[in-house]
Design an enzyme around this catalytic site. Structure first.
Site, mmCIF file in Angstrom:
data_model
loop_
_atom_site.group_PDB
_atom_site.id
_atom_site.type_symbol
_atom_site.label_atom_id
_atom_site.label_comp_id
_atom_site.label_asym_id
_atom_site.label_seq_id
_atom_site.Cartn_x
_atom_site.Cartn_y
_atom_site.Cartn_z
ATOM 1 N N ASP A 75 0.821 -1.214 0.000
ATOM 2 C CA ASP A 75 0.000 0.000 0.000
ATOM 3 C C ASP A 75 0.855 1.264 0.000
ATOM 4 O OD1 ASP A 75 0.992 -0.312 2.587
ATOM 5 O OD2 ASP A 75 -0.947 -0.778 3.465
ATOM 6 N N ASN A 150 -6.835 -2.393 14.831
ATOM 7 C CA ASN A 150 -8.259 -2.591 14.534
ATOM 8 C C ASN A 150 -8.495 -3.823 13.660
ATOM 9 O OD1 ASN A 150 -7.344 -1.776 12.042
ATOM 10 N ND2 ASN A 150 -8.713 -0.008 11.835
ATOM 11 N N HIS A 152 -6.972 -4.470 10.761
ATOM 12 C CA HIS A 152 -6.794 -4.298 9.310
ATOM 13 C C HIS A 152 -5.594 -5.083 8.810
ATOM 14 C CE1 HIS A 152 -4.165 -0.364 9.703
ATOM 15 N NE2 HIS A 152 -3.414 -1.432 9.815
ATOM 16 N N GLU A 157 -9.415 -1.695 5.869
ATOM 17 C CA GLU A 157 -9.959 -1.368 7.189
ATOM 18 C C GLU A 157 -11.210 -2.228 7.462
ATOM 19 O OE1 GLU A 157 -8.059 0.305 8.970
ATOM 20 O OE2 GLU A 157 -7.650 2.346 8.310
HETATM 21 P P1 PGA Z 1 2.887 -1.836 12.680
HETATM 22 O O1 PGA Z 1 1.582 -1.772 11.778
HETATM 23 O O2 PGA Z 1 3.788 -2.889 12.128
HETATM 24 O O3 PGA Z 1 3.481 -0.450 12.513
HETATM 25 O O4 PGA Z 1 2.441 -2.110 14.084
HETATM 26 C C1 PGA Z 1 0.920 -2.882 11.348
HETATM 27 C C2 PGA Z 1 -0.317 -2.416 10.606
HETATM 28 O O5 PGA Z 1 -0.937 -1.424 11.009
HETATM 29 O O6 PGA Z 1 -0.686 -3.066 9.618
#
Ligand code: PGA
Length: 258
Positions: A75, A150, A152, A157
């Protein structure tokens, strides 16, 4: 009902990142032995950062044929200029692409690395182009993936459908809050939208390595591993339907597992 996978639990992040880097190296080496090229699906964020550092260290001591390595990112924020220090394009350059080119000068990230273009004038068209490019490369061999607080995956999301494809999405407030740390703590600086690979696209990877670290992820891990059925409310539950997924958790992230 889907069976809950058995996660591999590491003492801490240091052990997790080293094991993840070793797995990537192993899969890359195995693919080369079969005289094929390897497509690594890359995530960005706190969890993969140390994994790339460890992977680069391994490849420095035993370089493989990096002309046979391609990377595909999940992304990118939208809109964002690739030269913006906060773009994932820029982050990948610093964290993986340039270090790889230092190890093997033949690794040409202009040709061998793709990420959605955050400066594309037409994001829908860009999303379609991206999806076609992944297909043209024969798909992802190993996708590495983090999980948002959350639930995702990439920027899919809660509410994202299992058959979703690469597209423009709106980020939730909680995701923008969580990512504010990368923008000097200023949530208003975090872009409101992103182009993300869809869930169906992610699930087409031949193998997936999910990496989860830290106590802030303990609640969502409990929810994921307690889910009886995959649900769009927690997009990560769709991973349970994939035949070849490994879950690497550190003890803090695993502390509330059922
Ligand atoms: P993080 O994020 O590795 O920075 O904890 C993971 C995500 O939000 O997909």
């Amino acid at each position: 009902m889907v069976a809950s996978p058995i996660p591999t639990i590491f003492f801490g992040y240091a052990e997790l990142r080293a094991a993840a880097a070793e797995l990537i190296n192993q899969r890359f080496s195995d693919t080369l032995l079969q005289k094929k090229s390897f497509v690594l699906g890359c995530a960005t964020g706190s969890t993969p950062e140390g994994v790339y550092t460890d992977l680069v260290k391994i490849l420095q001591t035993q370089p493989l044929d990096e002309t046979r390595l391609s990377t595909v990112n999940l992304d990118e924020y939208y809109p964002i200029q690739r030269t913006n220090p906060h773009s994932y394009h820029n982050w990948m350059l610093r964290t993986l692409w340039k270090p790889l080119a230092t190890i093997d000068a033949r690794f040409d990230y202009h040709d061998q690395a793709i990420i959605p273009m955050g400066e594309a004038p037409d994001p829908q068209r860009e999303a379609k182009r991206y999806e076609q490019k992944i297909r043209a490369w024969g798909g992802v061999d190993l996708q590495i993936l983090g999980i948002g607080e959350n639930g995702h995956i990439a920027f899919n999301e809660p509410g994202s459908a299992k058959d979703s494809r690469t597209r423009l999405v709106t980020l939730t407030d909680s995701t923008r809050q969580a990512n504010a740390k990368f923008f000097g703590g200023d949530v208003s600086a975090v872009p409101k939208q992103a182009i993300t690979m869809g869930i169906a696209t992610i699930l087409e990877a031949k193998e997936i390595l999910v990496m989860v670290s830290g106590k802030q992820k303990a609640d969502i891990m409990k929810k994921i591993f307690s889910s009886q059925e995959p649900t769009p409310d927690i997009p990560a539950t769709f991973l349970m339907t994939h035949p070849r997924v490994q879950w690497y958790l550190d003890a803090a992230a695993a502390s509330r597992l059922p």
